[in-house]
Design a protein around this motif. Sequence first.
Motif, short mmCIF file in Angstrom:
data_model
loop_
_atom_site.label_atom_id
_atom_site.label_comp_id
_atom_site.label_asym_id
_atom_site.label_seq_id
_atom_site.Cartn_x
_atom_site.Cartn_y
_atom_site.Cartn_z
N THR A 45 0.83 -1.21 0.00
CA THR A 45 0.00 0.00 0.00
C THR A 45 0.86 1.25 0.00
OG1 THR A 45 -1.77 -1.16 1.16
CG2 THR A 45 -1.79 1.25 1.29
N ASP A 46 1.91 1.26 0.82
CA ASP A 46 2.82 2.41 0.85
C ASP A 46 3.50 2.60 -0.50
OD1 ASP A 46 2.18 2.80 3.50
OD2 ASP A 46 4.07 1.99 4.29
N GLU A 52 2.18 6.73 -7.03
CA GLU A 52 1.24 7.71 -7.56
C GLU A 52 1.74 9.13 -7.41
OE1 GLU A 52 -2.48 7.05 -5.60
OE2 GLU A 52 -2.77 5.08 -6.52
N LYS A 53 2.58 9.36 -6.40
CA LYS A 53 3.01 10.73 -6.09
C LYS A 53 4.31 11.14 -6.74
CE LYS A 53 0.52 11.15 -1.78
NZ LYS A 53 0.59 11.52 -0.37
N ILE A 54 5.21 10.18 -7.00
CA ILE A 54 6.50 10.60 -7.57
C ILE A 54 6.36 10.76 -9.07
CG2 ILE A 54 7.94 9.61 -5.76
CD1 ILE A 54 8.54 7.27 -7.57
N GLY A 55 7.10 11.68 -9.57
CA GLY A 55 7.04 11.97 -11.00
C GLY A 55 7.82 10.96 -11.83
N SER A 56 7.42 10.81 -13.05
CA SER A 56 8.11 9.87 -13.95
C SER A 56 9.51 10.37 -14.30
CB SER A 56 7.29 9.65 -15.22
OG SER A 56 7.10 10.88 -15.89
N ALA A 60 15.70 7.73 -10.73
CA ALA A 60 16.34 6.99 -9.64
C ALA A 60 15.29 6.41 -8.69
CB ALA A 60 17.31 7.89 -8.89
N ALA A 61 14.31 7.23 -8.34
CA ALA A 61 13.24 6.76 -7.45
C ALA A 61 12.40 5.69 -8.13
CB ALA A 61 12.36 7.93 -7.01
N GLN A 62 12.14 5.86 -9.42
CA GLN A 62 11.36 4.87 -10.17
C GLN A 62 12.08 3.52 -10.22
OE1 GLN A 62 8.33 5.01 -11.34
NE2 GLN A 62 7.89 7.18 -11.15
N THR A 63 13.39 3.55 -10.45
CA THR A 63 14.18 2.32 -10.50
C THR A 63 14.15 1.60 -9.16
OG1 THR A 63 15.63 3.24 -12.20
CG2 THR A 63 16.49 1.39 -10.93
N LEU A 64 14.33 2.36 -8.09
CA LEU A 64 14.28 1.75 -6.76
C LEU A 64 12.89 1.21 -6.46
CD1 LEU A 64 16.47 4.11 -4.55
CD2 LEU A 64 16.96 1.76 -5.24
N LEU A 65 11.88 1.92 -6.89
CA LEU A 65 10.51 1.47 -6.66
C LEU A 65 10.25 0.14 -7.35
CD1 LEU A 65 8.01 2.28 -5.11
CD2 LEU A 65 7.24 3.53 -7.12
N GLU A 66 10.83 -0.04 -8.54
CA GLU A 66 10.69 -1.32 -9.22
C GLU A 66 11.34 -2.44 -8.41
OE1 GLU A 66 8.79 -2.15 -11.77
OE2 GLU A 66 8.11 -0.07 -11.62
N ARG A 67 12.44 -2.13 -7.75
CA ARG A 67 13.08 -3.13 -6.88
C ARG A 67 12.17 -3.48 -5.70
NH1 ARG A 67 19.20 -0.85 -6.48
NH2 ARG A 67 19.68 -1.02 -8.68
N VAL A 68 11.47 -2.48 -5.19
CA VAL A 68 10.52 -2.73 -4.10
C VAL A 68 9.47 -3.74 -4.56
CG1 VAL A 68 8.70 -1.72 -2.66
CG2 VAL A 68 10.86 -0.49 -2.98
N TYR A 69 8.93 -3.51 -5.74
CA TYR A 69 7.90 -4.42 -6.25
C TYR A 69 8.47 -5.82 -6.54
CZ TYR A 69 4.42 -0.76 -6.44
OH TYR A 69 3.52 0.23 -6.09
N GLU A 70 9.71 -5.90 -6.96
CA GLU A 70 10.33 -7.21 -7.16
C GLU A 70 10.44 -7.96 -5.83
OE1 GLU A 70 14.07 -6.44 -9.05
OE2 GLU A 70 13.12 -5.73 -10.89
N ALA A 105 12.54 10.71 -3.41
CA ALA A 105 11.33 11.36 -3.91
C ALA A 105 11.09 12.71 -3.25
CB ALA A 105 10.12 10.47 -3.70
N GLY A 106 11.63 12.89 -2.08
CA GLY A 106 11.42 14.14 -1.38
C GLY A 106 9.98 14.27 -0.90
#
Length: 110
Positions: A45-46, A52-56, A60-70, A105-106
Motif C-alpha cells: 500500500t505504501d 502515484e506521487k512521484i514523478g516519472s 532513480a526513485a522509479q528504478t528503486l521502486l521497481e526493486r521494491v515491487y520485485e 522522492a522528497g
Amino acid sequence: EQIAGEGNANAAMQALQSAHKLALQASQECGGGDQVERRYEKIRTDADRIREKIGSDNEAAQTLLERVYEQLDLARGYIDNDQIQAASAALRAAQLTLREVRNLAGPEGL
C-alpha cells in the motif's frame, strides 16, 4: 540461571541466546504468517501510494521502486509457500528500499 549460578557466565549467555532464537523461530512459525501478510499489505500500500506521487522524471526513485515491487513479488511467493523467514527477509529488503525511494522522492513521495 543454573549455568550462571555455577559461575559460567559465557555459557549462560550462549544458552540464553539459543533459547531466544528458538523462541523467535517458534513464534514466527505459529503466528508469523498473519503478521507477515499484514506487513506485506502495508508495504504494498505504501509503495502504491508513493508510486502515484512521484514523478516519472525521477528515474532513480522509479528504478528503486521497481526493486521494491520485485521484493514484494518474492515475498508473495514465499508467503504462498509458507516460507515465513524468507518472506520476512524479502519484506525487510522491500521496506529498506522503499525508505530509499522516499528519500529520493522528497516531499512529493511522502
